[in-house]
Design an enzyme around this catalytic site. Structure first.
Site, mmCIF file in Angstrom:
data_model
loop_
_atom_site.group_PDB
_atom_site.id
_atom_site.type_symbol
_atom_site.label_atom_id
_atom_site.label_comp_id
_atom_site.label_asym_id
_atom_site.label_seq_id
_atom_site.Cartn_x
_atom_site.Cartn_y
_atom_site.Cartn_z
ATOM 1 N N LYS A 179 38.915 41.531 34.778
ATOM 2 C CA LYS A 179 39.031 41.407 33.428
ATOM 3 C C LYS A 179 37.692 42.507 33.261
ATOM 4 C CE LYS A 179 38.473 37.797 29.996
ATOM 5 N NZ LYS A 179 39.674 38.048 29.304
HETATM 6 N N1 PPE Z 1 45.373 38.212 29.580
HETATM 7 C C1 PPE Z 1 44.621 38.834 28.989
HETATM 8 C C2 PPE Z 1 44.745 40.368 28.661
HETATM 9 C C3 PPE Z 1 43.524 38.164 28.440
HETATM 10 O O1 PPE Z 1 42.422 38.807 28.043
HETATM 11 C C4 PPE Z 1 43.153 36.788 28.541
HETATM 12 C C5 PPE Z 1 42.249 36.133 28.054
HETATM 13 C C6 PPE Z 1 44.384 36.093 29.388
HETATM 14 C C7 PPE Z 1 45.433 36.784 29.887
HETATM 15 C C8 PPE Z 1 44.242 34.467 29.575
HETATM 16 O O2 PPE Z 1 43.200 34.267 30.605
HETATM 17 P P1 PPE Z 1 42.549 33.065 30.628
HETATM 18 O O3 PPE Z 1 41.432 32.968 29.447
HETATM 19 O O4 PPE Z 1 41.717 33.076 31.973
HETATM 20 O O5 PPE Z 1 43.470 32.084 30.472
HETATM 21 N N2 PPE Z 1 41.514 36.740 27.005
HETATM 22 C C9 PPE Z 1 40.191 36.196 26.671
HETATM 23 C C10 PPE Z 1 39.495 37.111 25.583
HETATM 24 C C11 PPE Z 1 40.174 37.300 24.418
HETATM 25 C C12 PPE Z 1 39.171 38.315 23.451
HETATM 26 O O6 PPE Z 1 39.789 38.490 22.360
HETATM 27 O O7 PPE Z 1 38.145 38.549 23.722
HETATM 28 C C13 PPE Z 1 39.889 34.896 26.222
HETATM 29 O O8 PPE Z 1 41.032 34.215 25.807
HETATM 30 O O9 PPE Z 1 38.901 34.135 26.203
#
Ligand code: PPE
Length: 306
Positions: free
Chosen positions: A159
């Site tokens: 990430k």
């Molecule tokens: N894909 C991406 C590209 C992504 O950024 C997130 C989280 C996810 C999948 C889902 O991951 P999880 O949160 O572990 O279920 N995106 C984060 C950031 C968003 C932002 O705008 O900053 C979040 O949901 O916290």
């Protein structure tokens, strides 16, 4: 919406006033995108504030750093405690938690090794990620003209801040075209994920989500939803699927810490199912929120009380 400013931000072991939490403009991260971060939610429950899946988020933060050869100068235990302390200190009932590890200030040039690795933890109160009515009504999305990065270019399992340049292209295009969010395909044309969410489809009672091989972030909400499907006896699998499968799906939803479980009611202006939150989506969303808000027994130890 502008920031809902909290009193303090944790920076490299110290609490700093929100407005004073600054770094130098010539820090490596500013020029080369050298950061890894997390996004975590803490919920207000009957038993007090609880962080959802703190361990998994902390593990992923350390994994992201490892992929980028960044040595975090604090142990997992210290970072975990710092997140808890930041919430206490800021007196949040419910909040979003943003730990970020970045290459700091020393000298410039692509080589990051001469620069220190710094860590910051911020918290703030953050409402519904895709709009106030998104969880109930669903959102309208488009398939992005931008693909997700190819394997072995930008590691999707990390990430990393830099990955969000691709996410921004997806998001900006969607907004400019009047949609709430974009869905990106992978380099082979299979469905990948949203700019900040993983994606699930429901077809004939079966739930499908793209595999890690479709260059997705290994989402923790995605993992929670897979577990929930098993519990509910819903057939769930990870599989690659084509763009057109979106259009003929019965239900589609996004998952993410910020987005939680958000239904998608149309893709490219094609109505999905009945054009509203579907029955399986509703069931999964309810259960997810019940776990997060401690309205059901925490059988998986997903909650850490502040
Ligand atoms: N894909 C991406 C590209 C992504 O950024 C997130 C989280 C996810 C999948 C889902 O991951 P999880 O949160 O572990 O279920 N995106 C984060 C950031 C968003 C932002 O705008 O900053 C979040 O949901 O916290």
């Amino acid at each position: 919406m502008p920031f809902n400013e909290a009193p303090y931000i944790w920076m490299d072991g110290k609490f700093i006033k929100w407005k004073d939490a600054k770094i130098h403009i010539l820090s490596h991260v500013i020029h080369y995108g050298s950061s890894v971060f997390e996004g975590i939610r803490a919920y207000k429950t009957r038993k007090g504030t609880a962080i959802f899946r703190l361990k998994e988020h902390t593990d992923r933060l350390f994994n992201s750093a490892k992929i980028y050869r960044m040595k975090i100068p604090f142990s997992k235990k210290v970072i975990t405690q710092a997140m808890l302390q930041t919430i206490r200190r800021n007196k949040h009932k419910a909040c979003y938690i943003r730990p970020i590890v970045y290459r700091g200030y020393n000298q410039l040039g692509v080589n990051p090794f001469p620069c220190p690795v710094n860590v910051t933890i911020a918290t703030w109160e953050w409402g519904k990620y895709l709009g106030p009515e998104a969880l109930e009504r669903g959102v309208d999305v488009m398939v992005s003209s931008w693909n997700r990065m190819a394997p072995n270019t930008f590691p999707a399992m990390a990430k990393a801040g830099a990955n969000y340049m691709n996410s921004q292209l997806i998001k900006m295009e969607a907004i400019k075209y009047g949609f709430t969010e974009g869905i990106a395909l992978d380099v082979n044309g299979f469905v990948s994920e949203g700019s900040g969410e993983n994606l699930f489809i429901v077809k004939d009672g079966k739930v499908i989500t793209p595999p890690l091989g479709s260059t997705i972030l290994p989402g923790i909400t995605r993992d929670s939803v897979i577990t929930i499907c098993h519990e509910l006896g819903i057939d769930v699998r990870e599989d690659m699927f084509l763009r057109e499968f979106l259009y003929i799906a019965d239900e589609i939803f996004f998952t993410g810490s910020a987005a939680e479980v958000t239904p998608i009611r149309s893709v490219d202006m094609i109505k999905i199912g009945k054009g509203k939150r579907g029955t399986i989506t509703t069931e999964i969303q309810k259960r997810y929120l019940a776990y997060a808000n401690a309205e059901t027994e925490d059988t998986h130890n997903w909650l850490t009380y502040v």
